[in-house]
Design a protein around this motif. Structure first.
Motif, mmCIF file in Angstrom:
data_model
loop_
_atom_site.group_PDB
_atom_site.id
_atom_site.type_symbol
_atom_site.label_atom_id
_atom_site.label_comp_id
_atom_site.label_asym_id
_atom_site.label_seq_id
_atom_site.Cartn_x
_atom_site.Cartn_y
_atom_site.Cartn_z
ATOM 1 N N TYR A 10 10.052 -5.934 -18.323
ATOM 2 C CA TYR A 10 9.507 -6.439 -17.063
ATOM 3 C C TYR A 10 8.411 -7.484 -17.254
ATOM 4 N N TYR A 11 7.542 -7.295 -18.227
ATOM 5 C CA TYR A 11 6.360 -8.143 -18.354
ATOM 6 C C TYR A 11 6.353 -9.043 -19.579
ATOM 7 N N HIS A 46 8.136 -1.862 -20.309
ATOM 8 C CA HIS A 46 7.141 -2.895 -20.011
ATOM 9 C C HIS A 46 7.544 -4.236 -20.632
#
Length: 70
Positions: free
Chosen positions: A21-22, A18
């Motif tokens: 990606y974020y 995560h």
């Protein structure tokens, strides 16, 4: 019990994915959320098992027999 330990080991790789990606902010939010959920679940299980243990030990004392309880 082992399932909880192995499930906790999965958290760090999931957070790393995560984060890639974020971003770090979302990973930090998920870290806090996961920790709070695990702590809350631990307290719920501890409370539930404590209630069951007290209830079971009370039953053994009421009927006058010596029984083996957990």
């Amino acid at each position: 019990m082992i399932a909880f330990i192995f499930a906790d080991l999965l958290i760090l790789p999931i957070l790393n994915i995560h984060r890639q990606y974020y971003g770090a902010r979302m990973a930090a939010f998920l870290l806090v959320t996961f920790f709070a959920a695990m702590a809350f679940a631990g307290y719920v299980v501890e409370f539930a098992l404590g209630v069951l243990a007290r209830r079971r030990s009370g039953d053994a004392a009421d009927d006058g027999r010596l029984t083996r309880t957990l």
